[in-house]
Design a protein around this motif. Structure first.
Motif, PDB file in Angstrom:
ATOM      1  N   SER A  56       5.876   1.890  23.312  1.00 36.58           N
ATOM      2  CA  SER A  56       6.396   0.766  22.544  1.00 36.58           C
ATOM      3  C   SER A  56       7.752   0.322  23.085  1.00 36.58           C
ATOM      4  N   GLU A  57       8.137  -0.892  22.740  1.00 40.62           N
ATOM      5  CA  GLU A  57       9.458  -1.402  23.103  1.00 40.62           C
ATOM      6  C   GLU A  57      10.540  -0.507  22.501  1.00 40.62           C
ATOM      7  N   TYR A  58      10.284   0.002  21.309  1.00 41.13           N
ATOM      8  CA  TYR A  58      11.256   0.855  20.638  1.00 41.13           C
ATOM      9  C   TYR A  58      11.559   2.094  21.482  1.00 41.13           C
ATOM     10  N   THR A  59      10.543   2.707  22.048  1.00 41.01           N
ATOM     11  CA  THR A  59      10.735   3.871  22.908  1.00 41.01           C
ATOM     12  C   THR A  59      11.473   3.462  24.177  1.00 41.01           C
ATOM     13  N   ASP A  60      11.124   2.344  24.741  1.00 42.42           N
ATOM     14  CA  ASP A  60      11.798   1.814  25.925  1.00 42.42           C
ATOM     15  C   ASP A  60      13.291   1.651  25.631  1.00 42.42           C
ATOM     16  N   TYR A  61      13.627   0.996  24.523  1.00 39.33           N
ATOM     17  CA  TYR A  61      15.029   0.777  24.159  1.00 39.33           C
ATOM     18  C   TYR A  61      15.744   2.098  23.922  1.00 39.33           C
ATOM     19  N   THR A  62      15.060   3.041  23.283  1.00 42.45           N
ATOM     20  CA  THR A  62      15.649   4.348  23.015  1.00 42.45           C
ATOM     21  C   THR A  62      16.021   5.046  24.319  1.00 42.45           C
ATOM     22  N   LEU A  63      15.122   5.025  25.283  1.00 46.75           N
ATOM     23  CA  LEU A  63      15.397   5.654  26.569  1.00 46.75           C
ATOM     24  C   LEU A  63      16.537   4.950  27.294  1.00 46.75           C
ATOM     25  N   ARG A  64      16.585   3.636  27.212  1.00 50.42           N
ATOM     26  CA  ARG A  64      17.674   2.887  27.852  1.00 50.42           C
ATOM     27  C   ARG A  64      19.024   3.251  27.248  1.00 50.42           C
ATOM     28  N   VAL A  65      19.090   3.326  25.919  1.00 48.31           N
ATOM     29  CA  VAL A  65      20.341   3.677  25.234  1.00 48.31           C
ATOM     30  C   VAL A  65      20.791   5.068  25.660  1.00 48.31           C
ATOM     31  N   ASN A 110      20.444  -6.435  17.114  1.00 46.73           N
ATOM     32  CA  ASN A 110      19.770  -5.933  15.910  1.00 46.73           C
ATOM     33  C   ASN A 110      18.771  -4.828  16.241  1.00 46.73           C
ATOM     34  N   HIS A 111      18.004  -5.017  17.288  1.00 48.17           N
ATOM     35  CA  HIS A 111      17.048  -3.976  17.694  1.00 48.17           C
ATOM     36  C   HIS A 111      17.798  -2.714  18.112  1.00 48.17           C
ATOM     37  N   LEU A 112      18.871  -2.896  18.855  1.00 51.49           N
ATOM     38  CA  LEU A 112      19.636  -1.744  19.321  1.00 51.49           C
ATOM     39  C   LEU A 112      20.300  -1.002  18.165  1.00 51.49           C
ATOM     40  N   MET A 113      20.702  -1.724  17.133  1.00 54.09           N
ATOM     41  CA  MET A 113      21.293  -1.072  15.955  1.00 54.09           C
ATOM     42  C   MET A 113      20.291  -0.096  15.336  1.00 54.09           C
ATOM     43  N   LYS A 114      19.042  -0.510  15.231  1.00 57.71           N
ATOM     44  CA  LYS A 114      18.004   0.356  14.668  1.00 57.71           C
ATOM     45  C   LYS A 114      17.818   1.601  15.533  1.00 57.71           C
ATOM     46  N   VAL A 115      17.773   1.409  16.827  1.00 60.21           N
ATOM     47  CA  VAL A 115      17.598   2.521  17.757  1.00 60.21           C
ATOM     48  C   VAL A 115      18.779   3.482  17.648  1.00 60.21           C
ATOM     49  N   VAL A 116      19.989   2.946  17.659  1.00 62.08           N
ATOM     50  CA  VAL A 116      21.198   3.770  17.611  1.00 62.08           C
ATOM     51  C   VAL A 116      21.271   4.545  16.293  1.00 62.08           C
ATOM     52  N   ALA A 141      21.298   8.557  15.964  1.00 66.32           N
ATOM     53  CA  ALA A 141      22.386   9.241  15.255  1.00 66.32           C
ATOM     54  C   ALA A 141      21.812  10.185  14.194  1.00 66.32           C
ATOM     55  N   ARG A 142      20.782   9.740  13.477  1.00 63.32           N
ATOM     56  CA  ARG A 142      20.135  10.599  12.473  1.00 63.32           C
ATOM     57  C   ARG A 142      19.516  11.839  13.116  1.00 63.32           C
ATOM     58  N   GLN A 143      19.038  11.695  14.330  1.00 62.44           N
ATOM     59  CA  GLN A 143      18.427  12.823  15.043  1.00 62.44           C
ATOM     60  C   GLN A 143      19.480  13.759  15.643  1.00 62.44           C
ATOM     61  N   ARG A 193      14.932  16.573  26.394  1.00 59.05           N
ATOM     62  CA  ARG A 193      13.685  16.395  27.148  1.00 59.05           C
ATOM     63  C   ARG A 193      13.108  15.008  26.854  1.00 59.05           C
ATOM     64  N   ILE A 194      12.650  14.350  27.877  1.00 58.71           N
ATOM     65  CA  ILE A 194      12.057  13.014  27.734  1.00 58.71           C
ATOM     66  C   ILE A 194      10.826  13.084  26.834  1.00 58.71           C
ATOM     67  N   GLY A 195      10.045  14.129  26.938  1.00 54.30           N
ATOM     68  CA  GLY A 195       8.864  14.291  26.084  1.00 54.30           C
ATOM     69  C   GLY A 195       9.230  14.326  24.615  1.00 54.30           C
ATOM     70  N   ASP A 196      10.327  14.990  24.265  1.00 57.43           N
ATOM     71  CA  ASP A 196      10.771  15.055  22.870  1.00 57.43           C
ATOM     72  C   ASP A 196      11.181  13.682  22.359  1.00 57.43           C
ATOM     73  N   VAL A 197      11.835  12.912  23.213  1.00 55.82           N
ATOM     74  CA  VAL A 197      12.251  11.553  22.830  1.00 55.82           C
ATOM     75  C   VAL A 197      11.021  10.687  22.575  1.00 55.82           C
ATOM     76  N   VAL A 198      10.055  10.762  23.468  1.00 54.95           N
ATOM     77  CA  VAL A 198       8.833   9.961  23.315  1.00 54.95           C
ATOM     78  C   VAL A 198       8.076  10.380  22.055  1.00 54.95           C
ATOM     79  N   ARG A 199       7.954  11.668  21.803  1.00 55.38           N
ATOM     80  CA  ARG A 199       7.272  12.131  20.584  1.00 55.38           C
ATOM     81  C   ARG A 199       7.974  11.631  19.322  1.00 55.38           C
ATOM     82  N   ALA A 200       9.309  11.581  19.352  1.00 57.20           N
ATOM     83  CA  ALA A 200      10.080  11.169  18.176  1.00 57.20           C
ATOM     84  C   ALA A 200      10.019   9.669  17.930  1.00 57.20           C
ATOM     85  N   THR A 201       9.717   8.881  18.947  1.00 53.75           N
ATOM     86  CA  THR A 201       9.746   7.424  18.782  1.00 53.75           C
ATOM     87  C   THR A 201       8.363   6.782  18.714  1.00 53.75           C
TER      88      THR A 201
END
Length: 169
Positions: free
Chosen positions: A4-13, A39-45, A49-51, A74-82
């Protein structure tokens, strides 16, 4: 399978913050650098922060920074979380499976193995691996030639609907 775009943005941040560990990074800076919505980045950030992966400071002079060491993320953990759904085929979910081939089909096992291999590869990579050689002062990450977009971490977001004729974008 597409992330998803959300995961993409999360990895970029995370990558940007890892490359700029020496200072606070702002949402505006991230938005401008990646050409993304604040606005999208605020949600990701907020989610990061919660994690416990990012520390955020509000107000003038505020920003965000990576809390955890890049080697521990780990990148796998980030992908699983998003990501929300890893059902590659219908039969992965017994509650909604209506496939008539299920009793004798071997595809589920093949896709199961493929998904396990996918996560094995992602789990073998850390944020440090993905940002190796990218420094805060480095031209590779900070500066991009005029008129060129940085490649997406996963894939460039695609527009969901076309603009209407006669309207300015």
């Amino acid at each position: 399978m597409r992330l998803s775009e959300y995961t993409d943005y999360t990895l970029r941040v995370l990558m940007y913050c890892a490359a700029h560990r020496d200072r606070l990074v702002t949402i505006g800076e991230l938005a401008e650098h990646h050409g993304l919505s604040k606005n999208h980045l605020m949600k990701v950030v907020n989610d990061l922060a919660r994690q416990g992966l990012l520390a955020t400071t509000r107000g003038r002079g505020g920003g965000l920074r990576l809390l955890a060491e890049p080697e521990t993320i780990r990148i796998g953990d980030v992908v699983r979380a998003t990501e929300t759904d890893f059902r590659l085929v219908e039969c992965f979910d017994a509650a909604t499976n209506a496939c008539t081939l299920t009793p004798s089909c071997r595809l589920k096992h093949l896709f199961d193995d493929a998904l396990a291999g996918y996560f094995k590869a992602l789990d073998g990579a850390t944020l440090a691996d993905m940002t190796q050689g990218l420094s805060a002062a480095g031209a590779k990450f900070n500066r991009q030639p005029a008129g060129r977009k940085l490649p997406a971490v996963v894939a460039a977001p695609t527009p969901r609907r076309a603009t209407r004729p006669g309207r300015n974008a």
